[in-house]
Design an enzyme around this catalytic site. Structure first.
Site, PDB file in Angstrom:
ATOM      1  N   ASP A  49       0.842  -1.204   0.000  1.00 55.03           N
ATOM      2  CA  ASP A  49       0.000   0.000   0.000  1.00 55.03           C
ATOM      3  C   ASP A  49       0.877   1.254   0.000  1.00 55.03           C
ATOM      4  OD1 ASP A  49       0.877  -0.197   2.618  1.00 55.03           O
ATOM      5  OD2 ASP A  49      -1.090   0.164   3.520  1.00 55.03           O
ATOM      6  N   LYS A 118      -1.260  -9.412   2.754  1.00 56.43           N
ATOM      7  CA  LYS A 118      -0.541  -8.943   3.949  1.00 56.43           C
ATOM      8  C   LYS A 118      -1.432  -7.974   4.690  1.00 56.43           C
ATOM      9  CE  LYS A 118       3.116  -5.915   3.874  1.00 56.43           C
ATOM     10  NZ  LYS A 118       2.586  -4.812   4.687  1.00 56.43           N
ATOM     11  N   GLU A 186       9.090  -4.360  10.827  1.00 57.28           N
ATOM     12  CA  GLU A 186       9.521  -3.059  10.296  1.00 57.28           C
ATOM     13  C   GLU A 186      10.075  -2.176  11.401  1.00 57.28           C
ATOM     14  OE1 GLU A 186       6.934  -1.169   7.476  1.00 57.28           O
ATOM     15  OE2 GLU A 186       8.034   0.727   7.578  1.00 57.28           O
TER      16      GLU A 186
HETATM   17  O1  KIV Z   1       3.523  -1.097   1.720  1.00 56.45           O
HETATM   18  C1  KIV Z   1       4.674  -1.558   1.675  1.00 56.45           C
HETATM   19  O2  KIV Z   1       5.423  -1.333   0.724  1.00 56.45           O
HETATM   20  C2  KIV Z   1       5.114  -2.385   2.791  1.00 56.45           C
HETATM   21  C3  KIV Z   1       6.536  -2.848   2.815  1.00 56.45           C
HETATM   22  C4  KIV Z   1       7.495  -1.770   2.838  1.00 56.45           C
HETATM   23  C5  KIV Z   1       6.780  -3.859   3.863  1.00 56.45           C
HETATM   24  O3  KIV Z   1       4.349  -2.686   3.647  1.00 56.45           O
END
Ligand code: KIV
Length: 281
Positions: A49, A118, A186
């Site tokens: 996102d 995710k 993260e």
């Molecule tokens: O949105 C994203 O790009 C992410 C990654 C950086 C883990 O969640």
């Protein structure tokens, strides 16, 4: 390679079994051409996102919608052969509870062809992850700094320093316990990432979480030097494509103004006036 000579597409169980082995290589992608570039090198390609900030100029990821994730997911799908494609669940599409999360994730999977989603959150999302994982939806979890909670955190700070590390540890243990096949860590300190990685049976994928993790992920535009708004310490710039592009665009502009582009080789016609003698007039 499979018997047909086609690259085998990696699955969530393939990624889970890489725990403690050669580090997993993961990058984001949001478009077909970038998906084609990263696919031969990556185990996981995340349609993050982060697309909201990187491609759409939004100030945070909070304005990203399910429609945006579906559209970018479809584009990335067309560029992948080998890597596992994971699509981020955007803010507001899953937090109400397992039913809402299932509806959103099922739509994302059906419309993009991704094999996993995710979502952000630890203990608070455990019930939801258990529900999805138990119904055929592989979930990559995301703990530590979870950018959709930027307002609650008051910024994009390192999470889990000192005693606060126990909170992140509990989050990671909770998502592994309920069936996540991998977890993104993260922006957490190295000793915490090392401890969590040692304790979990599933791979940890770090972003600003040290080499102790089972894999690494970066936003592709960050590591290529295409996105200049943020320069976090954990990003290594492997190229400066933004600068290269800026020089190229400046050269084009100058050549157009000076009538040096288009030149003879770019012009149609047997003997166009503008290119007599091989030179633009
Ligand atoms: O949105 C994203 O790009 C992410 C990654 C950086 C883990 O969640």
């Amino acid at each position: 390679m499979s018997a047909t000579g086609q690259a085998k597409t990696l699955t969530p169980p393939d990624i889970a079994t890489r725990k403690g082995k050669t580090p997993l290589v993961c990058l984001t992608a949001y478009t077909t051409p970038v998906a084609r570039l990263v696919d031969p090198h990556c185990d996981v390609v995340l349609v993050g996102d982060s697309v909201g900030m990187v491609l759409h100029g939004l100030p945070s990821t909070l304005g990203v919608t399910l429609d945006m994730m579906v559209m970018h997911g479809q584009a990335v799908r067309r560029g992948l052969e080998r890597a596992l494609m994971v699509v981020d669940m955007p803010f507001g599409s899953y937090e109400e509870g397992p039913d809402q999360a299932f509806r959103s994730a099922a739509r994302v999977m059906a419309e993009t062809g991704c094999a996993a989603v995710k979502l952000e959150g630890g203990e608070a999302m455990a019930e939801t992850i258990r529900f999805l994982a138990g119904r055929g939806i592989p979930v990559m979890a995301h703990v530590g700094l979870t950018p959709q909670a930027v307002n609650a955190f008051g910024g994009y700070r390192v999470q889990g320093r000192g005693e606060d590390g126990e909170r992140i540890r509990r989050d990671a243990l909770a998502v592994a316990e309920v069936g996540a096949f991998a977890v993104v860590l993260e922006k957490v300190p190295e000793p915490l990432a090392r401890r969590i990685t040692a304790e979990l049976a599933i791979p940890t994928i770090g972003i600003g979480a040290s080499p102790a993790c089972d894999g690494q992920i970066l936003v592709v535009d960050d590591m290529l030097g295409l996105f200049g708004d943020f320069r976090p310490k954990f990003v290594k710039r492997y190229a400066e494509l933004g600068e290269t592009a800026s020089v190229a665009i400046g050269t084009y502009a100058q050549e157009v103004r000076e009538r040096r582009f288009p030149a003879a080789e770019h012009v149609f016609g047997d003997a166009p006036e503008s290119v007599k003698g091989g030179q633009a007039a």
